[in-house]
Design a protein around this motif. Structure first.
Motif, PDB file in Angstrom:
ATOM      1  N   UNK A 189       2.311  11.608   3.812  1.00 46.66           N
ATOM      2  CA  UNK A 189       2.152  10.430   3.592  1.00 46.66           C
ATOM      3  C   UNK A 189       1.197   9.724   3.814  1.00 46.66           C
ATOM      4  N   UNK A 190       0.157   9.233   3.690  1.00 45.72           N
ATOM      5  CA  UNK A 190      -0.190   7.803   3.959  1.00 45.72           C
ATOM      6  C   UNK A 190      -0.369   6.939   3.547  1.00 45.72           C
ATOM      7  N   UNK A 191       0.205   5.602   3.956  1.00 43.49           N
ATOM      8  CA  UNK A 191      -0.022   3.989   3.333  1.00 43.49           C
ATOM      9  C   UNK A 191      -0.764   3.271   3.640  1.00 43.49           C
ATOM     10  N   UNK A 192      -1.559   3.606   4.929  1.00 42.11           N
ATOM     11  CA  UNK A 192      -2.874   2.816   5.422  1.00 42.11           C
ATOM     12  C   UNK A 192      -4.351   2.958   6.525  1.00 42.11           C
ATOM     13  N   UNK A 209      -4.120   5.426  11.400  1.00 43.32           N
ATOM     14  CA  UNK A 209      -3.430   5.898   9.760  1.00 43.32           C
ATOM     15  C   UNK A 209      -1.878   5.290   9.447  1.00 43.32           C
ATOM     16  N   UNK A 210      -1.481   5.078   8.898  1.00 39.93           N
ATOM     17  CA  UNK A 210       0.098   4.829   8.754  1.00 39.93           C
ATOM     18  C   UNK A 210       0.649   4.996   7.680  1.00 39.93           C
ATOM     19  N   UNK A 211       1.737   5.491   8.140  1.00 38.24           N
ATOM     20  CA  UNK A 211       3.025   5.768   6.903  1.00 38.24           C
ATOM     21  C   UNK A 211       4.165   5.503   6.635  1.00 38.24           C
ATOM     22  N   UNK A 212       4.519   5.151   5.510  1.00 41.24           N
ATOM     23  CA  UNK A 212       5.789   5.019   4.751  1.00 41.24           C
ATOM     24  C   UNK A 212       7.133   5.392   6.093  1.00 41.24           C
ATOM     25  N   UNK A 213       6.607   6.291   6.798  1.00 37.56           N
ATOM     26  CA  UNK A 213       8.240   6.541   7.991  1.00 37.56           C
ATOM     27  C   UNK A 213       7.868   6.115   9.355  1.00 37.56           C
ATOM     28  N   UNK A 214       7.092   4.611   9.424  1.00 36.99           N
ATOM     29  CA  UNK A 214       7.035   4.040  10.740  1.00 36.99           C
ATOM     30  C   UNK A 214       6.218   4.943  11.130  1.00 36.99           C
ATOM     31  N   UNK A 215       5.018   5.952  10.849  1.00 39.73           N
ATOM     32  CA  UNK A 215       4.512   6.246  11.459  1.00 39.73           C
ATOM     33  C   UNK A 215       2.825   5.471  11.534  1.00 39.73           C
ATOM     34  N   UNK A 224      10.987   1.155   7.982  1.00 43.33           N
ATOM     35  CA  UNK A 224       9.612  -0.186   7.499  1.00 43.33           C
ATOM     36  C   UNK A 224       8.223   1.454   6.941  1.00 43.33           C
ATOM     37  N   UNK A 225       7.527   0.678   6.004  1.00 46.99           N
ATOM     38  CA  UNK A 225       6.660   1.540   5.812  1.00 46.99           C
ATOM     39  C   UNK A 225       5.464   0.807   6.230  1.00 46.99           C
ATOM     40  N   UNK A 226       4.285   1.351   6.616  1.00 48.35           N
ATOM     41  CA  UNK A 226       3.125   0.560   7.466  1.00 48.35           C
ATOM     42  C   UNK A 226       2.174   0.153   6.354  1.00 48.35           C
ATOM     43  N   UNK A 227       1.865  -0.988   6.001  1.00 50.38           N
ATOM     44  CA  UNK A 227       0.936  -1.251   4.907  1.00 50.38           C
ATOM     45  C   UNK A 227      -0.483  -1.595   4.936  1.00 50.38           C
ATOM     46  N   UNK A 228      -0.962  -1.553   6.441  1.00 51.60           N
ATOM     47  CA  UNK A 228      -1.917  -2.454   6.210  1.00 51.60           C
ATOM     48  C   UNK A 228      -2.380  -2.127   8.247  1.00 51.60           C
ATOM     49  N   UNK A 229      -3.687  -1.086   8.401  1.00 56.68           N
ATOM     50  CA  UNK A 229      -3.503  -1.382   9.791  1.00 56.68           C
ATOM     51  C   UNK A 229      -5.254  -1.249   9.999  1.00 56.68           C
ATOM     52  N   UNK A 230      -6.172  -2.405  11.608  1.00 60.14           N
ATOM     53  CA  UNK A 230      -6.791  -2.765  11.614  1.00 60.14           C
ATOM     54  C   UNK A 230      -7.104  -2.239  13.123  1.00 60.14           C
ATOM     55  N   UNK A 231      -8.448  -2.238  13.473  1.00 56.89           N
ATOM     56  CA  UNK A 231      -8.856  -2.229  14.727  1.00 56.89           C
ATOM     57  C   UNK A 231      -8.893  -3.656  15.223  1.00 56.89           C
ATOM     58  N   UNK A 232      -7.748  -4.007  16.149  1.00 58.68           N
ATOM     59  CA  UNK A 232      -8.418  -5.327  17.455  1.00 58.68           C
ATOM     60  C   UNK A 232      -8.940  -5.527  18.549  1.00 58.68           C
ATOM     61  N   UNK A 233      -9.958  -5.759  18.535  1.00 56.80           N
ATOM     62  CA  UNK A 233     -11.000  -5.275  19.496  1.00 56.80           C
ATOM     63  C   UNK A 233     -11.012  -3.846  20.167  1.00 56.80           C
TER      64      UNK A 233
END
Length: 175
Positions: free
Chosen positions: A94-97, A109-115, A143-152
């Motif tokens: 499952x992907x959350x972000x 990608x982020x997931x509800x499984x902390x990945x 912890x569920x990953x809610x958002x991910x972004x490239x930072x530089x």
């Protein structure tokens, strides 16, 4: 404007930066790329189970669609053709972000499984993986990953249900 492409509930929506295109995924096992001015379907992306996450590349190159079981795919928006299928072993992923890199080479990608994972867009191969910090005192640690972004150019930033924003170093020998 009313879009009638889906026959069941819509689970995920993403809009192009100019607002002219939408990518939607639903319980009808379909994802649709469609024009928001005419409500006309541009491409249909079928799945073997309900579509739970979609994302558009802000540069207009790619679409990401994932279902509730084991299929996560990257599509060419211009042709509607499959570019790659994410390669993972899990029976259910499952992907959350989801976020494409600015240059279109990577998908985060982020997931509800902390990945948190970094993928090669062209091959679907996982390049690097991290685990976000769990909420202090949670049992089991989660912890569920809610958002991910490239930072530089060489970092990702994640935000999770633990209440933390964390910065991750991208370290790839071949890139």
């Amino acid at each position: 404007m009313e879009f009638l492409g889906h026959s069941e509930r819509i689970n995920s929506v993403d809009l192009s930066p100019n607002g002219r295109f939408a990518l939607t995924g639903g319980n009808d096992y379909m994802a649709f790329l469609w024009n928001t001015e005419t409500a006309q379907i541009i491409h249909s992306f079928p799945h073997p189970s309900r579509v739970t996450k979609v994302a558009l590349d802000p540069q207009g190159r790619f679409a990401f669609t994932a279902d509730s079981q084991s299929t996560a795919q990257i599509w060419d928006i211009q042709t509607g053709q499959l570019v790659s299928r994410l390669q993972f072993i899990a029976r259910q992923q499952i992907f959350s972000a989801v976020r494409f890199s600015e240059d279109g080479r990577w998908l985060a990608t982020g997931a509800p499984s902390r990945n948190l994972a970094l993928w090669d867009v062209q091959t679907g191969r996982e390049l690097q993986r991290w685990r976000v910090s769990p909420r202090v005192g949670s049992r089991p640690p989660s912890a569920a990953v809610h958002a991910v972004a490239f930072f530089g150019p060489n970092q990702l930033i994640s935000e999770s249900s633990s209440g933390l924003a964390e910065v991750w170093q991208i370290q790839l020998d071949s890139y």
